[in-house]
Design a protein around this motif. Structure first.
Motif, PDB file in Angstrom:
ATOM      1  N   LYS A  25      99.600 137.924 -13.959  1.00 21.64           N
ATOM      2  CA  LYS A  25     100.434 136.732 -13.946  1.00 21.64           C
ATOM      3  C   LYS A  25      99.571 135.461 -13.744  1.00 21.64           C
ATOM      4  N   ARG A  26     100.108 134.383 -14.305  1.00 23.51           N
ATOM      5  CA  ARG A  26      98.969 133.134 -14.229  1.00 23.51           C
ATOM      6  C   ARG A  26      98.738 132.610 -12.787  1.00 23.51           C
ATOM      7  N   GLN A  27      99.685 133.203 -11.881  1.00 27.61           N
ATOM      8  CA  GLN A  27      99.545 132.890 -10.421  1.00 27.61           C
ATOM      9  C   GLN A  27      98.493 133.737  -9.772  1.00 27.61           C
ATOM     10  N   GLN A  28      97.882 134.714 -10.494  1.00 27.70           N
ATOM     11  CA  GLN A  28      97.112 135.718 -10.121  1.00 27.70           C
ATOM     12  C   GLN A  28      95.576 135.131 -10.419  1.00 27.70           C
ATOM     13  N   ALA A  29      95.327 134.250 -11.017  1.00 28.50           N
ATOM     14  CA  ALA A  29      94.086 133.535 -11.652  1.00 28.50           C
ATOM     15  C   ALA A  29      93.359 133.071 -10.432  1.00 28.50           C
ATOM     16  N   GLU A  30      92.332 133.678 -10.074  1.00 30.01           N
ATOM     17  CA  GLU A  30      91.521 133.451  -8.984  1.00 30.01           C
ATOM     18  C   GLU A  30      90.142 134.075  -8.972  1.00 30.01           C
ATOM     19  N   ASP A  31      89.490 133.685  -7.861  1.00 34.46           N
ATOM     20  CA  ASP A  31      88.182 134.707  -7.467  1.00 34.46           C
ATOM     21  C   ASP A  31      88.718 135.974  -6.670  1.00 34.46           C
ATOM     22  N   TYR A  32      88.105 136.857  -7.286  1.00 35.79           N
ATOM     23  CA  TYR A  32      88.411 138.286  -6.390  1.00 35.79           C
ATOM     24  C   TYR A  32      87.168 138.653  -5.824  1.00 35.79           C
ATOM     25  N   GLU A  33      86.763 138.757  -4.490  1.00 33.74           N
ATOM     26  CA  GLU A  33      85.431 139.041  -3.716  1.00 33.74           C
ATOM     27  C   GLU A  33      85.465 140.636  -3.511  1.00 33.74           C
TER      28      GLU A  33
ATOM     29  N   TYR B  73      97.556 130.911 -20.485  1.00 41.82           N
ATOM     30  CA  TYR B  73      99.099 130.840 -20.823  1.00 41.82           C
ATOM     31  C   TYR B  73      99.219 129.666 -21.636  1.00 41.82           C
ATOM     32  N   PRO B  74     100.365 129.371 -22.481  1.00 45.26           N
ATOM     33  CA  PRO B  74     100.904 128.453 -23.281  1.00 45.26           C
ATOM     34  C   PRO B  74     101.236 127.331 -22.438  1.00 45.26           C
ATOM     35  N   PRO B  75     101.290 125.944 -23.010  1.00 47.51           N
ATOM     36  CA  PRO B  75     101.682 124.923 -22.285  1.00 47.51           C
ATOM     37  C   PRO B  75     102.900 124.956 -21.834  1.00 47.51           C
ATOM     38  N   LEU B  76     103.400 124.295 -20.586  1.00 47.08           N
ATOM     39  CA  LEU B  76     104.867 124.307 -20.033  1.00 47.08           C
ATOM     40  C   LEU B  76     104.766 122.838 -19.596  1.00 47.08           C
TER      41      LEU B  76
ATOM     42  N   VAL C 179      96.424 127.002 -19.721  1.00 45.66           N
ATOM     43  CA  VAL C 179      94.987 127.391 -19.828  1.00 45.66           C
ATOM     44  C   VAL C 179      94.876 128.280 -21.291  1.00 45.66           C
ATOM     45  N   PRO C 180      93.866 127.748 -21.919  1.00 50.50           N
ATOM     46  CA  PRO C 180      93.044 126.676 -21.805  1.00 50.50           C
ATOM     47  C   PRO C 180      93.931 125.303 -21.847  1.00 50.50           C
ATOM     48  N   PRO C 181      93.461 124.069 -21.263  1.00 47.72           N
ATOM     49  CA  PRO C 181      93.969 122.957 -21.164  1.00 47.72           C
ATOM     50  C   PRO C 181      94.751 122.496 -22.642  1.00 47.72           C
TER      51      PRO C 181
ATOM     52  N   ALA D  63     102.678 119.174 -26.809  1.00 55.27           N
ATOM     53  CA  ALA D  63     101.326 119.944 -25.836  1.00 55.27           C
ATOM     54  C   ALA D  63     101.231 120.935 -26.457  1.00 55.27           C
ATOM     55  N   SER D  64     100.033 121.540 -26.873  1.00 55.39           N
ATOM     56  CA  SER D  64      99.716 122.716 -27.551  1.00 55.39           C
ATOM     57  C   SER D  64      98.103 123.295 -27.121  1.00 55.39           C
ATOM     58  N   ASN D  65      98.115 124.719 -27.195  1.00 59.09           N
ATOM     59  CA  ASN D  65      96.741 125.149 -27.176  1.00 59.09           C
ATOM     60  C   ASN D  65      97.042 126.313 -27.962  1.00 59.09           C
ATOM     61  N   ARG D  66      95.759 127.309 -27.917  1.00 53.13           N
ATOM     62  CA  ARG D  66      95.759 128.467 -28.942  1.00 53.13           C
ATOM     63  C   ARG D  66      96.859 129.472 -28.542  1.00 53.13           C
ATOM     64  N   LEU D  67      97.504 129.271 -27.708  1.00 54.10           N
ATOM     65  CA  LEU D  67      98.602 130.253 -27.234  1.00 54.10           C
ATOM     66  C   LEU D  67     100.122 129.959 -27.751  1.00 54.10           C
ATOM     67  N   GLY D  68     100.436 128.731 -27.829  1.00 54.31           N
ATOM     68  CA  GLY D  68     101.312 128.086 -28.112  1.00 54.31           C
ATOM     69  C   GLY D  68     101.638 126.675 -27.919  1.00 54.31           C
ATOM     70  N   ALA D  69     102.881 126.217 -27.995  1.00 54.12           N
ATOM     71  CA  ALA D  69     103.305 124.693 -27.693  1.00 54.12           C
ATOM     72  C   ALA D  69     104.599 124.446 -27.086  1.00 54.12           C
ATOM     73  N   SER D  70     104.765 123.349 -26.583  1.00 54.64           N
ATOM     74  CA  SER D  70     105.760 122.746 -25.909  1.00 54.64           C
ATOM     75  C   SER D  70     106.048 121.400 -26.132  1.00 54.64           C
TER      76      SER D  70
END
Length: 329
Positions: free
Chosen positions: A180-188, A209-212, A236-238, A285-292
């Motif tokens: 999930k997008r909330q799991q994006a982070e640094d894993y040590e 993930y696509p824009p919201l 992401v990407p912006p 708003a759009s990126n390569r994954l979708g638009a809103s």
């Protein structure tokens, strides 16, 4: 003195290893231990106490003679005679290696009385990470498989730490199913065997993930004054932003209106509101994954009641427009 003669002449001797440091550092060792522990790369002195009656003395490592009296038999430059007199017969090993691990024997003969003592040298190696996953970028919903390989003596433990929530997973492999997008982070990854400080390295996981669109509202504006319409979208990407007005003409900057795009939002800045500026604006708003997209009104105070009345105005027309714009991505 030949090797057979030495072996016949070996007498028992008290092996005293004087310790001046912990097992994590080089030093001399004391008492009469069965095992001596030293960290790889450090030096160690094996000190053997003898007496004046000794006539023959030698140091051996396994079946290899290191020193016969003051004569060096070993070709290893790291092994030296630290001391040799009537009471002390010591050797020193510099920059200890894993291959130095094993049994050592100090043997001497005095008054035809053979004495011999044994010690086993244990070489520890600090845990270290030798291979780890590179930073990874995945789309939301995909599976992520990370690895972290470590070596050390004794065998090190390996754990993964979730930096955001502090969760810990044991083992060299970390598997995340349908991320999930909330799991994006640094894993040590942390490896430790108690010999030295733990070794730690991080892997950055990016989730696309696509824009919201999350922030938009109708705004009142007075003629001749300034006004701002805001459109914020998480992606992401912006996201890239575009603005359209009423009849779906693209909004362009001029001397009374400026478009300011930032990382997560786009602003319509009206420096001098005129009648032509009032109306319905749609942010795309759009990126390569979708638009809103979402619509909002710039209105003269009193012209409409409440907020959000125009939030979804023109959405049916925008379905077809969105489809056309997505084909451009």
């Amino acid at each position: 003195m030949g090797c057979p003669l030495l072996r016949n002449a070996f007498a028992g001797v008290l092996l005293v290893l004087l310790s001046q440091a912990s097992s994590a550092h080089g030093g001399e060792f004391g008492h009469l231990p069965d095992n001596i522990t030293v960290l790889e790369g450090d030096g160690v002195t094996l000190r053997c106490q003898i007496d004046e009656e000794v006539t023959h003395k030698a140091w051996l490592n396994r079946s290899n003679i290191l020193f016969a009296g003051t004569d060096k038999w070993s070709l290893d430059k790291r092994v030296t005679l630290a001391n040799s007199n009537n009471s002390d017969f010591s050797i020193h090993i510099e920059k200890v290696q894993v291959t130095d691990e094993g049994p050592y024997i100090c043997s001497s003969q005095a008054n035809n009385n053979p004495r011999i003592a044994n010690v086993y040298l244990i070489v520890q190696v600090a845990a270290r990470i030798v291979n780890i996953s590179k930073n990874v970028s995945v789309n939301e919903g995909e599976n992520v498989n990370l690895f972290c390989l470590a070596v050390g003596r004794p065998e090190p433990t390996v754990t993964w730490k979730d930096q955001k929530y502090g969760l810990v997973s044991d083992g060299e492999f970390l598997d995340i199913t349908e991320i999930k997008r909330q799991q994006a982070e640094d894993y040590e990854c942390i490896t430790n065997n108690g010999v030295a400080s733990p070794d730690q390295r991080k892997v950055k996981v990016t989730v696309n993930y696509p824009p919201l669109i999350t922030d938009m509202k109708n705004m009142p504006a007075h003629l001749g004054k300034t006004a701002i319409l805001r459109c914020e979208a998480m992606a992401v990407p912006p996201a890239s932003f575009e603005w359209y007005k009423d009849d779906h003409r693209p909004v362009e900057s001029d001397n009374t209106l400026r478009i300011k795009n930032e990382k997560t939002r786009s602003l319509l800045l009206f420096t001098n509101v005129t009648e032509k500026h009032f109306g319905n604006y749609t942010c795309f708003a759009s990126n390569r994954l979708g638009a809103s997209n979402a619509s909002m009104l710039l209105f003269r105070p009193g012209a409409i009641q409440g907020r959000g009345a125009g939030l979804h105005a023109g959405m049916s027309v925008w379905v077809s427009l969105s489809a056309v714009l997505l084909l451009k991505l």
